[in-house]
Design a protein around this motif. Structure first.
Motif, PDB file in Angstrom:
ATOM      1  N   PRO B  50      51.092  42.375  32.759  1.00  0.00           N
ATOM      2  CA  PRO B  50      51.691  43.070  31.440  1.00  0.00           C
ATOM      3  C   PRO B  50      53.048  42.550  31.191  1.00  0.00           C
ATOM      4  N   ASP B  51      53.453  42.804  29.779  1.00  0.00           N
ATOM      5  CA  ASP B  51      54.646  42.283  29.510  1.00  0.00           C
ATOM      6  C   ASP B  51      55.653  42.987  29.899  1.00  0.00           C
ATOM      7  N   LEU B  52      55.368  44.316  30.348  1.00  0.00           N
ATOM      8  CA  LEU B  52      56.387  45.250  30.931  1.00  0.00           C
ATOM      9  C   LEU B  52      55.473  46.593  31.536  1.00  0.00           C
ATOM     10  N   VAL B  53      56.395  47.115  32.671  1.00  0.00           N
ATOM     11  CA  VAL B  53      55.837  48.119  33.346  1.00  0.00           C
ATOM     12  C   VAL B  53      56.856  49.515  33.148  1.00  0.00           C
ATOM     13  N   THR B  54      56.103  50.517  33.052  1.00  0.00           N
ATOM     14  CA  THR B  54      56.970  51.773  33.115  1.00  0.00           C
ATOM     15  C   THR B  54      56.536  52.272  34.423  1.00  0.00           C
ATOM     16  N   LEU B  55      57.506  52.719  35.355  1.00  0.00           N
ATOM     17  CA  LEU B  55      57.245  53.168  36.578  1.00  0.00           C
ATOM     18  C   LEU B  55      57.956  54.384  37.315  1.00  0.00           C
ATOM     19  N   ASP B  56      57.057  55.444  37.479  1.00  0.00           N
ATOM     20  CA  ASP B  56      57.610  56.771  37.734  1.00  0.00           C
ATOM     21  C   ASP B  56      58.239  56.523  39.262  1.00  0.00           C
ATOM     22  N   ILE B  57      59.489  56.689  39.464  1.00  0.00           N
ATOM     23  CA  ILE B  57      60.199  56.303  40.783  1.00  0.00           C
ATOM     24  C   ILE B  57      59.736  57.327  42.144  1.00  0.00           C
ATOM     25  N   VAL B  58      59.300  58.580  41.478  1.00  0.00           N
ATOM     26  CA  VAL B  58      58.959  59.580  42.551  1.00  0.00           C
ATOM     27  C   VAL B  58      57.434  59.703  42.443  1.00  0.00           C
ATOM     28  N   ASP B  78      56.611  38.825  41.076  1.00  0.00           N
ATOM     29  CA  ASP B  78      57.013  37.803  39.715  1.00  0.00           C
ATOM     30  C   ASP B  78      58.470  38.227  39.518  1.00  0.00           C
ATOM     31  N   PRO B  79      59.402  37.563  39.813  1.00  0.00           N
ATOM     32  CA  PRO B  79      60.870  37.927  39.976  1.00  0.00           C
ATOM     33  C   PRO B  79      61.251  38.094  38.226  1.00  0.00           C
ATOM     34  N   GLY B  80      60.512  37.783  37.390  1.00  0.00           N
ATOM     35  CA  GLY B  80      60.587  37.789  36.002  1.00  0.00           C
ATOM     36  C   GLY B  80      60.162  39.186  35.504  1.00  0.00           C
ATOM     37  N   ALA B  81      59.381  40.070  36.197  1.00  0.00           N
ATOM     38  CA  ALA B  81      58.829  41.202  35.778  1.00  0.00           C
ATOM     39  C   ALA B  81      59.728  41.991  35.277  1.00  0.00           C
ATOM     40  N   LYS B  82      59.315  42.952  34.063  1.00  0.00           N
ATOM     41  CA  LYS B  82      60.129  43.687  33.544  1.00  0.00           C
ATOM     42  C   LYS B  82      59.729  45.044  33.892  1.00  0.00           C
ATOM     43  N   VAL B  83      60.397  45.780  34.576  1.00  0.00           N
ATOM     44  CA  VAL B  83      60.121  47.071  35.150  1.00  0.00           C
ATOM     45  C   VAL B  83      61.356  48.245  34.746  1.00  0.00           C
ATOM     46  N   ILE B  84      60.658  49.115  34.038  1.00  0.00           N
ATOM     47  CA  ILE B  84      61.274  50.254  33.799  1.00  0.00           C
ATOM     48  C   ILE B  84      61.010  51.225  34.493  1.00  0.00           C
ATOM     49  N   VAL B  85      62.313  51.923  35.256  1.00  0.00           N
ATOM     50  CA  VAL B  85      62.176  53.130  36.204  1.00  0.00           C
ATOM     51  C   VAL B  85      62.220  54.354  35.218  1.00  0.00           C
ATOM     52  N   ALA B 103      64.709  46.192  38.939  1.00  0.00           N
ATOM     53  CA  ALA B 103      64.159  47.117  38.102  1.00  0.00           C
ATOM     54  C   ALA B 103      65.316  46.663  36.834  1.00  0.00           C
ATOM     55  N   LYS B 104      64.678  46.635  35.475  1.00  0.00           N
ATOM     56  CA  LYS B 104      65.395  46.107  34.442  1.00  0.00           C
ATOM     57  C   LYS B 104      66.230  47.252  33.915  1.00  0.00           C
ATOM     58  N   ASP B 105      65.834  48.324  33.746  1.00  0.00           N
ATOM     59  CA  ASP B 105      66.559  49.548  33.137  1.00  0.00           C
ATOM     60  C   ASP B 105      65.883  50.773  33.777  1.00  0.00           C
ATOM     61  N   PHE B 106      66.496  51.974  33.352  1.00  0.00           N
ATOM     62  CA  PHE B 106      65.841  53.136  33.990  1.00  0.00           C
ATOM     63  C   PHE B 106      65.994  54.057  32.816  1.00  0.00           C
ATOM     64  N   ILE B 107      65.226  55.374  32.696  1.00  0.00           N
ATOM     65  CA  ILE B 107      65.229  56.219  31.822  1.00  0.00           C
ATOM     66  C   ILE B 107      65.119  57.614  32.697  1.00  0.00           C
ATOM     67  N   ALA B 108      65.805  58.575  32.074  1.00  0.00           N
ATOM     68  CA  ALA B 108      65.764  59.624  33.013  1.00  0.00           C
ATOM     69  C   ALA B 108      65.286  60.823  32.166  1.00  0.00           C
ATOM     70  N   LEU B 117      61.525  54.079  23.380  1.00  0.00           N
ATOM     71  CA  LEU B 117      61.276  53.131  22.760  1.00  0.00           C
ATOM     72  C   LEU B 117      62.554  52.181  22.705  1.00  0.00           C
ATOM     73  N   GLY B 118      63.942  52.698  22.607  1.00  0.00           N
ATOM     74  CA  GLY B 118      64.785  52.039  22.526  1.00  0.00           C
ATOM     75  C   GLY B 118      65.000  51.031  23.915  1.00  0.00           C
ATOM     76  N   VAL B 119      64.946  51.827  25.218  1.00  0.00           N
ATOM     77  CA  VAL B 119      64.867  51.104  26.467  1.00  0.00           C
ATOM     78  C   VAL B 119      63.734  50.078  26.632  1.00  0.00           C
ATOM     79  N   VAL B 120      62.552  50.268  25.988  1.00  0.00           N
ATOM     80  CA  VAL B 120      61.410  49.437  25.966  1.00  0.00           C
ATOM     81  C   VAL B 120      61.677  48.075  25.144  1.00  0.00           C
ATOM     82  N   ARG B 121      62.260  48.305  23.987  1.00  0.00           N
ATOM     83  CA  ARG B 121      62.510  47.288  23.136  1.00  0.00           C
ATOM     84  C   ARG B 121      63.518  46.448  23.570  1.00  0.00           C
TER      85      ARG B 121
END
Lengths: 640, 126
Positions: B50-58, B78-85, B103-108, B117-121
């Motif tokens: 995928p272009d991006l992964v959202t991943l629950d940390i727990v 894939d070192p270039g993988a885009k993971v949002i935690v 991980a590229k960024d996170f959202i709480a 959407l902001g973080v994904v974009r």
């Protein structure tokens, strides 16, 4: 706005600021003392109102912000630790600087926002109930200057990055961490402010800064950081150490401890007394006219007595107007001692006795700096570091005391410390090595001699010159200033026990007792304070010793100076056999002045000389004599 | 942009997966897959790219793989993988660890749709 209001404003503002400072020093000693905080709050509030009335917008605004901050201090549970106190002190100093700017009508010398933000930071932090060690980024960076230079050599650009996070951001600590992590991909994060540990623990408000050494352009860094969400602002500037220097200097130099007295308040009671005397004088005047017209000589004589009573009374009252309590100066000293001892790492208690004693305003203005210098000497050279003191069996806290007392027509100021005292041997050795004294002078050395050595220009016993006591100039300036006021400085010191300076000052400068003498056609006044005696001698009593004319009085050899020669006036009596000599007391040597005639002793009113003749050697001022003639006042110190 | 960006959702809670899917689809993204545990997430990443992964940390551990190690695995693949935690508030240390792994960024949680959407974009570089 009327000029008189302006003067009133600045006079009062100065007074209030002094009170605030006093309250602050007290608050620091007794943090639980809410009364001090209340005083500070109330005075700031008053200052705000005054500034607003005067139309000084920026001043009022700053006062308003300070007031808000103090209000929070007042209500919040703030721990008044040193750091908090420093910020408050700095802000008050800044405020004082701004007041000065307004008075001088010059551009503002301080950035009020800087101080406001500092205070706000403290409040934000303290109110969380946590005390965190926050170091100024400027201080931290000093340690890393070498590192920064290294990065620069490697071709990196060193950037100062300021980041503001969105207010609705969750887990701001992690957010900050992400910003730093991302930055590390572009270069090296040299330092962050607050430190990374604090950032992680979320011990910061929504903004933080860090120093980044990178090969990327500023734009690239900015773009990359903006890829992170919940970032409101990223400011990037070249990290500039010279800029930092300026910043620090600015903070340091705008704090003159003492200000010239610009205006003063006079009790109505004193003015009333003067008005009364003036009224009586007016009546006496009309009586004088009447008795003269009536040619009633008995009544005329009586009228003369009335004048003799009224005029000195009026003179006295007017003189008193110029008197101010010495507290005007001494009140600043707790603050001075606090600042100095902090920067030296010493613990010092200051005790002031007799600050209610009054002194001439002109003298007060001039003795401030010499006193500060003596105090600095005590803090810097006298009082030992706490550990040293304990080792030598003294209490940890050093003591400096300033005692003011009145003695006849003089004011005595004693400044004593319980520090390590002056090592006479060391002083003598150094004086010898610097050729300040001759070997034969080292016999019978006493504290007076030691003082002369210490006050010699260019003398300093401390190995390295510290910022505090200046560069060896100092005691000579102290000595000169006090002597030019007609005063004296004496030194007492005991090794291991402490040092005491004793300043003797005249009560006032405006009216002095003087001896009138004539030389040729001129009449001169010699201050009585300087005179030991007057003698009549025979022409032949003057002997020549190595081209120097001397006389011998009671086994004492006294050099003589012919005033006619010294002042280049034609004497009427050069050839006469009987010669009048006025012997003037010097602290080191007495000197005889040869004059034509000794006329009389009287009170004279000292008038300053106009600026174009002010610098004439040997003359300090002038006075108008009873017959309307002018007599110049001799400056004994400069002639000998 | 020609093709829709493809996103993989890894979350053990169905509620969250639905919420994420609805929000993202409505904004024009393609959900190429969903996984309900970390192990499955890593497998699906390999398979779907995928272009991006959202991943629950727990997430519960499956064969020694939990949320945090899933991040590590994915970045290794894939070192270039885009993971949002995605995490709850109290999990600062875990999130920091994930960021260290790449991980590229996170959202709480809780987050708004705009924030998501902001973080994904941003992570996708749009």
């Amino acid at each position: 706005m009327d000029k008189s209001y302006r003067d009133l404003f600045f006079g009062e503002a100065q007074e209030y600021l002094r009170e605030i400072n006093r309250a602050l020093v007290k608050l620091e000693k007794e943090p639980a003392d809410l009364e001090s905080m209340n005083i500070i709050f109330r005075l700031t509030h008053t200052l705000k109102g005054m500034a607003a009335t005067m139309g000084y917008k920026e001043l009022a605004e700053f006062a308003h912000q300070l007031e808000n901050a103090f209000d929070k201090f007042r209500s919040g549970k703030i721990d008044f630790n040193l750091e908090v106190m420093d910020v408050i002190f700095e802000s008050i100093d800044a405020f004082a600087a701004l007041v000065d700017d307004f008075r001088e009508n010059r551009p503002f010398s301080i950035d009020t926002a800087l101080y406001v933000s500092k205070i706000e930071k403290i409040i934000a932090r303290e109110n969380k109930g946590k005390v965190i060690e926050v170091k100024k980024i400027e201080e931290d960076i000093k340690i890393d200057i070498g590192l920064i230079d290294k990065f620069k050599e490697e071709g990196c650009e060193v950037l100062r990055v300021a980041v503001v996070l969105a207010k609705d951001c969750f887990m701001k600590g992690v957010r900050a961490f992400l910003v730093l992590e991302r930055s590390r991909k572009m270069g090296t994060v040299v330092k962050s402010f607050p430190g990374e540990a604090e950032l992680k623990e979320e011990e910061f408000d929504y903004s933080f800064e860090f120093i980044l050494a990178t090969r990327e352009s500023r734009e690239a860094v900015q773009k990359e950081l903006f890829k992170i969400i919940e970032i409101e602002k990223v400011d990037i500037s070249i990290f500039d150490l010279t800029g930092l220097d300026k910043f620090e200097k600015k903070v340091k130099t705008n704090v003159p401890y003492l200000k010239k007295i610009q205006s003063m308040r006079i009790p109505v009671e004193r003015l009333d007394k003067i008005m009364n005397l003036m009224g009586e004088l007016a009546i006496a005047k009309s009586r004088l006219v009447q008795t003269m017209q009536a040619k009633d000589y008995v009544a005329l004589e009586e009228t003369g007595y009335i004048f003799e009573r009224l005029v000195p009374g009026l003179q006295d009252e007017l003189l008193k107007l110029r008197l101010l309590p010495i507290s005007y100066i001494l009140d600043n000293f707790p603050r001075v001692v606090r600042d100095l001892s902090r920067s030296e790492g010493k613990e010092i208690d200051l005790k002031i006795i007799g600050s209610e004693i009054e002194l001439d305003r002109v003298i007060l203005d001039d003795i401030g700096d010499p006193l500060i210098h003596i105090i600095r000497n005590s803090v810097d050279h006298g009082i030992e570091l706490p550990d040293e003191r304990i080792k030598s069996g003294k209490p940890r806290h050093g003591k400096i005391s300033i005692k003011v007392s009145r003695e006849k027509g003089h004011i005595i100021l004693e400044i004593a410390d319980d520090g390590k005292g002056i090592d006479f041997d060391k002083v003598v050795k150094r004086a010898l090595s610097k050729n300040l004294i001759k070997l034969e002078e080292t016999i019978n050395i006493d504290s007076a001699k030691i003082f002369d050595i210490l006050a010699a220009p260019g003398f300093s016993t401390k190995e390295e010159v510290t910022e505090l006591s200046g560069r060896g100039v100092g005691l000579d300036v102290v000595k000169n200033t006090i002597e030019s006021l007609g005063g004296r400085v004496e030194l007492e010191s005991e090794l291991g026990k402490g040092t005491k300076f004793v300043l003797t000052l005249p009560l006032t400068l405006a009216i002095i007792k003087a001896m009138l003498v004539s030389v040729g056609e001129q009449i001169y006044a010699i201050p009585l304070m300087n005179i030991r005696e007057t003698v009549k001698i025979n022409k032949n009593d003057i002997k020549l010793v190595k081209d120097l004319e001397v006389i011998r009085i009671r086994d004492e050899v006294i050099p003589v100076i012919r005033l006619s020669k010294e002042l280049n006036i034609k004497s009427f009596k050069d050839a006469s056999a009987a010669i009048s000599v006025v012997i003037v007391e010097g602290r080191i040597k007495n000197i005889g002045f040869v004059v034509d005639n000794v006329l009389s002793e009287q009170d004279i009113v000292v008038k300053p000389l106009s600026s174009f003749i002010k610098k004439v050697k040997g003359i300090t001022g002038a006075t108008i004599l009873g017959d309307g003639g002018v007599a110049l006042i001799l400056d004994v110190a400069s002639i000998r | 942009m020609g093709t829709k960006k493809r996103i993989l959702i890894v979350d053990d809670a169905l509620f969250m997966r639905n919420l994420l899917r609805d929000s993202l689809v409505r904004s024009g993204f393609e959900i190429c897959g969903e996984a309900s545990n970390a192990l499955e997430g890593v497998e699906k990443f390999k398979e779907l790219k995928p272009d991006l992964v959202t991943l629950d940390i727990v997430m519960p551990k499956m064969e020694e793989i939990d949320g945090i190690s899933a991040v590590k695995e994915i970045i290794n693949l894939d070192p270039g993988a885009k993971v949002i935690v995605i995490s709850a508030l109290a999990e600062r240390k875990l999130v920091q660890q994930a960021l260290i792994y790449g991980a590229k960024d996170f959202i709480a949680k809780p987050f708004t749709c705009e924030k998501l959407l902001g973080v994904v974009r941003k992570v996708l570089g749009e």
